[in-house]
Design an enzyme around this catalytic site. Sequence first.
Site, PDB file in Angstrom:
ATOM      1  N   CYS A 192       0.841  -1.212   0.000  1.00 66.68           N
ATOM      2  CA  CYS A 192       0.000   0.000   0.000  1.00 66.68           C
ATOM      3  C   CYS A 192       0.875   1.261   0.000  1.00 66.68           C
ATOM      4  O   CYS A 192       1.747   1.422   0.861  1.00 66.68           O
ATOM      5  CB  CYS A 192      -0.896   0.013   1.223  1.00 66.68           C
ATOM      6  SG  CYS A 192      -1.733   1.598   1.458  1.00 66.68           S
ATOM      7  N   VAL A 193       0.617   2.152  -0.934  1.00 67.56           N
ATOM      8  CA  VAL A 193       1.481   3.329  -1.091  1.00 67.56           C
ATOM      9  C   VAL A 193       1.453   4.241   0.139  1.00 67.56           C
ATOM     10  O   VAL A 193       2.510   4.711   0.601  1.00 67.56           O
ATOM     11  CB  VAL A 193       1.142   4.111  -2.388  1.00 67.56           C
ATOM     12  CG1 VAL A 193      -0.290   4.614  -2.401  1.00 67.56           C
ATOM     13  CG2 VAL A 193       2.106   5.261  -2.603  1.00 67.56           C
TER      14      VAL A 193
END
Lengths: 130, 128
Positions: free
Chosen positions: A78-79
């Site tokens: 997840c960024v």
Amino acid sequence: MKFAILVNEGPYQHQASDSAYQFAVAAIESGHEVARVFFYHDGVNNGSNLTTPPQDDRHIQKRWSALAAESGVDLVLCVAACQRRGMVDEGERDRNKKDAINVADGFRISGLGQLIEAGIEADRLLTFGD
Amino acid sequence: MEDEEYAGGVQKKFIYINRRAPHGTVYAHEALETVLIGAAFDQDVSMLFIDDGVYQLKKEQRPDSLEMKNFSKAFKALEMYDVEKLFVETESLQERGLNESDLLVDVELVARAKVAELIDQQDVVLSF
């Protein structure tokens, strides 16, 4: 059956990543597909290539990278979770002006949409967490 | 790279189960992020608050004194994202001395004995 997996905890502190890995291997060996593993919260730390566990311990990141290379499992970090925790690939390094990269082979950084998409497309989405 | 509209045309029933208090760990905040991102995918979304998760909906949170973000305001905006099914377990509220009037948003109370049934109706269960 087509599986997707969510890993919510970091390596070594919790068993979540180990259990997720063992599930993925067992599922693939049984002829199922593991389409994607999404790493969220501290789970993104599983993708750091800076870890050096003792030689007699399992190497959690390398295990995941090998699984991606052998079975084509899509490993997604997840960024937003990565940005908070210092997980950096080339794109993030350039965007946020950092001077290092630590995302291991086989992992890629992307958004939460990848988790929702995995939930829609897979027959089962399994969560491994605390 | 993200937030793209999902064009697959499949609609599933998603439930997000919130079990933890809002600021002691990051789960509550990041669960809410997932719900907001997920809203772009046009799925049938419910949220369920159980155990300490009911504290996430408590009125008058002031986490700024902890240098934490007050994301509780976002619960009021969920309606705009078509997330309208908010379930709260009755016993979890009662055990913590809370009732519906302590909560930021309108919710549907569900008895503990009925929670399994609610989860059983879903296609995708995400527990935070």
